[in-house]
Design an enzyme around this catalytic site. Structure first.
Site, mmCIF file in Angstrom:
data_model
loop_
_atom_site.group_PDB
_atom_site.id
_atom_site.type_symbol
_atom_site.label_atom_id
_atom_site.label_comp_id
_atom_site.label_asym_id
_atom_site.label_seq_id
_atom_site.Cartn_x
_atom_site.Cartn_y
_atom_site.Cartn_z
ATOM 1 N N TYR A 152 0.783 -1.022 0.228
ATOM 2 C CA TYR A 152 0.415 0.250 0.242
ATOM 3 C C TYR A 152 1.049 1.165 -0.165
ATOM 4 C CZ TYR A 152 -3.518 3.208 1.445
ATOM 5 O OH TYR A 152 -4.296 4.525 1.280
ATOM 6 N N LYS A 156 1.198 4.415 -2.803
ATOM 7 C CA LYS A 156 0.905 4.957 -2.860
ATOM 8 C C LYS A 156 2.217 6.128 -2.361
ATOM 9 C CE LYS A 156 -3.466 5.107 -2.096
ATOM 10 N NZ LYS A 156 -4.773 5.551 -2.170
HETATM 11 P P1 NAP Z 1 -13.174 2.553 1.052
HETATM 12 O O1 NAP Z 1 -14.316 3.895 2.018
HETATM 13 O O2 NAP Z 1 -12.832 2.015 1.413
HETATM 14 O O3 NAP Z 1 -13.552 3.305 -0.584
HETATM 15 C C1 NAP Z 1 -13.485 2.397 -1.201
HETATM 16 C C2 NAP Z 1 -13.339 3.177 -3.255
HETATM 17 O O4 NAP Z 1 -12.940 2.273 -3.832
HETATM 18 C C3 NAP Z 1 -15.739 2.167 -3.290
HETATM 19 O O5 NAP Z 1 -15.830 3.294 -2.986
HETATM 20 C C4 NAP Z 1 -14.606 1.230 -3.792
HETATM 21 O O6 NAP Z 1 -15.770 0.880 -3.992
HETATM 22 C C5 NAP Z 1 -14.003 2.010 -4.988
HETATM 23 N N1 NAP Z 1 -12.861 0.723 -4.856
HETATM 24 C C6 NAP Z 1 -12.048 0.177 -4.692
HETATM 25 N N2 NAP Z 1 -11.569 -1.056 -5.375
HETATM 26 C C7 NAP Z 1 -11.622 -0.224 -6.630
HETATM 27 C C8 NAP Z 1 -11.688 -1.236 -8.064
HETATM 28 N N3 NAP Z 1 -10.933 -2.083 -8.338
HETATM 29 N N4 NAP Z 1 -12.444 -0.670 -9.097
HETATM 30 C C9 NAP Z 1 -12.732 1.020 -8.401
HETATM 31 N N5 NAP Z 1 -13.473 1.654 -7.336
HETATM 32 C C10 NAP Z 1 -12.554 0.823 -6.831
HETATM 33 O O7 NAP Z 1 -12.017 3.855 0.745
HETATM 34 P P2 NAP Z 1 -12.097 5.615 1.705
HETATM 35 O O8 NAP Z 1 -10.671 5.030 3.220
HETATM 36 O O9 NAP Z 1 -12.851 6.580 1.648
HETATM 37 O O10 NAP Z 1 -10.471 5.529 0.712
HETATM 38 C C11 NAP Z 1 -10.617 6.221 -0.828
HETATM 39 C C12 NAP Z 1 -8.994 7.063 -0.657
HETATM 40 O O11 NAP Z 1 -8.494 7.434 -0.046
HETATM 41 C C13 NAP Z 1 -7.601 5.273 -1.286
HETATM 42 O O12 NAP Z 1 -7.751 5.955 -2.101
HETATM 43 C C14 NAP Z 1 -7.631 5.217 0.193
HETATM 44 O O13 NAP Z 1 -6.594 4.693 -0.375
HETATM 45 C C15 NAP Z 1 -7.172 6.620 0.268
HETATM 46 N N6 NAP Z 1 -6.882 7.073 2.246
HETATM 47 C C16 NAP Z 1 -7.550 6.554 3.458
HETATM 48 C C17 NAP Z 1 -7.211 7.144 4.083
HETATM 49 C C18 NAP Z 1 -8.504 6.326 5.654
HETATM 50 O O14 NAP Z 1 -8.007 6.159 6.665
HETATM 51 N N7 NAP Z 1 -9.888 6.564 5.101
HETATM 52 C C19 NAP Z 1 -6.506 7.415 4.442
HETATM 53 C C20 NAP Z 1 -5.453 7.631 3.677
HETATM 54 C C21 NAP Z 1 -5.661 7.824 2.321
HETATM 55 P P3 NAP Z 1 -16.229 -1.090 -4.881
HETATM 56 O O15 NAP Z 1 -15.655 -1.483 -3.507
HETATM 57 O O16 NAP Z 1 -18.105 -0.795 -5.716
HETATM 58 O O17 NAP Z 1 -15.663 -0.845 -6.485
#
Ligand code: NAP
Length: 244
Positions: A152, A156
Site C-alpha cells: 500500500y 501511494k
Molecule cells: P473505502 O471506504 O474503502 O472506499 C473505497 C472506494 O473505492 C469504494 O467506492 C470502492 O467501491 C472503490 N474501489 C475499490 N476497488 C476498486 C476498483 N478495483 N475499481 C474501482 N473502484 C474501486 O475507502 P476510503 O477510506 O474512502 O479511501 C478512499 C481513498 O483514500 C483510497 O485511495 C485510500 O487509500 C485513501 N486513504 C484513506 C485513508 C483512510 O484513513 N480512510 C487514509 C489515507 C488514504 P467498489 O468496492 O464498489 O468498487
C-alpha cells in the site's frame, strides 16, 4: 454558470462520496465511478435531489478495458472531463516476509496502475480545453511508510511520483496535478481496525481526532477550483498533524 465535469473514482462511499458531494455543491457536474453501481446510484440520487447533475458508470481499476470504457461513457454523456479525482483505493495488509505476490499485485494494480491509466484517459481532452485539474488521493503512509503495508505504501508513494512528473509534463497545457495525503480518516477502510490499534494511532495525532471524509473533500474541492490555479505538483497533507 460553472458547467465543469468532475470524474470521481470510488465515489460510492467514504472519501470518494464526500468528494463527489463537495464538487457537486461547488457547481460541477459529477461522474460517479466504482465497481458496485447500485451504491453509486444511491449517491447520484442524493445529488439529483439537490437539483445537480450526476452520471453513474461502472469502473474496475484492475482492468484497462474497464477504465477505457468508463471514461469513454462519461465523456460521451457530458462532452468532456475537466476534473479527475483519483480516489479509489484498497489495502491488503501483511508483513513483507509473508506477503503473497497476488496481494502485492492487487494493491499496485488498483491504486497505482489504475490511477495512472485513468489519468491517461483525460489528458487529451484537458489539453484541448487548455484547462484541467487532476487530484490524486495518496496517503500519509506513502510519505512515512507503515509496517505491514509495504504494498500500500509503495502504491501511494508511487502516486506521489506520478503526481510530480505529470505536473511537470502538463503545466504548459493549463493542467494542474496535485495530491492530497489523508491521515487517519473515519471510513469503511479504517472501520476494520481494532479499538486498540485506533487508540494507538489517535495518540500520535496532535489534533486528537480522526479525520472525516469531509475534511479530505474540502481540500480536494479547493485543488480542483480556479482558486488553486497556481498550485501544481503539491502534496497536501490533511492528517491532523500526525506527519509533518
Ligand atoms: P473505502 O471506504 O474503502 O472506499 C473505497 C472506494 O473505492 C469504494 O467506492 C470502492 O467501491 C472503490 N474501489 C475499490 N476497488 C476498486 C476498483 N478495483 N475499481 C474501482 N473502484 C474501486 O475507502 P476510503 O477510506 O474512502 O479511501 C478512499 C481513498 O483514500 C483510497 O485511495 C485510500 O487509500 C485513501 N486513504 C484513506 C485513508 C483512510 O484513513 N480512510 C487514509 C489515507 C488514504 P467498489 O468496492 O464498489 O468498487
Amino acid at each position: 454558470m460553472n458547467t465543469r465535469v468532475a470524474f470521481v473514482s470510488g465515489a460510492s462511499r467514504g472519501i470518494g462520496k464526500a468528494c463527489a458531494l463537495a464538487l457537486s455543491a461547488a457547481g460541477n457536474r459529477v461522474v460517479l465511478a466504482a465497481r458496485d453501481t447500485e451504491k453509486l446510484e444511491e449517491v447520484a440520487a442524493e445529488i439529483r435531489l439537490k437539483g445537480a447533475e450526476a452520471y453513474v458508470t461502472q469502473l474496475d481499476l484492475r482492468s484497462i478495458d474497464s477504465i477505457k470504457e468508463a471514461f469513454a461513457k462519461a465523456a460521451k454523456e457530458f462532452g468532456r472531463i475537466d476534473i479527475l479525482v483519483n480516489n479509489a483505493g484498497i489495502t491488503k495488509d501483511g508483513l513483507a516476509l509473508r506477503m503473497k505476490k497476488d496481494d502485492w499485485d492487487l494493491v499496485i494494480d488498483t491504486n497505482l496502475s489504475g490511477s495512472f491509466f485513468a489519468i491517461q484517459q483525460v489528458l487529451q481532452g484537458m489539453m484541448r480545453e487548455r484547462w484541467g485539474r487532476i487530484v490524486n488521493i495518496t496517503s500519509v503512509v506513502g510519505e512515512a511508510g507503515n509496517a505491514g503495508q509495504a504494498n500500500y505504501s509503495a502504491s501511494k508513494a508511487g502516486l506521489i511520483g506520478v503526481t510530480k512528473s505529470l505536473a511537470q509534463e502538463m503545466a504548459s497545457r493549463g493542467i494542474t496535478v496535485n495530491a492530497v495525503a489523508p491521515g487517519f480518516i473515519e471510513t469503511d477502510m479504517t472501520g476494520v481496525l481494532s479499538a486498540e490499534v485506533k487508540e494507538k494511532v489517535l495518540a500520535g495525532i496532535p489534533l486528537k481526532r480522526m479525520g472525516t471524509p469531509e475534511d479530505i473533500a474540502a481540500a480536494v474541492a479547493f485543488l480542483a477550483s480556479d482558486a488553486a490555479g497556481y498550485i501544481t505538483g503539491h502534496v497536501l497533507d490533511v492528517n491532523g498533524g500526525m506527519y509533518m
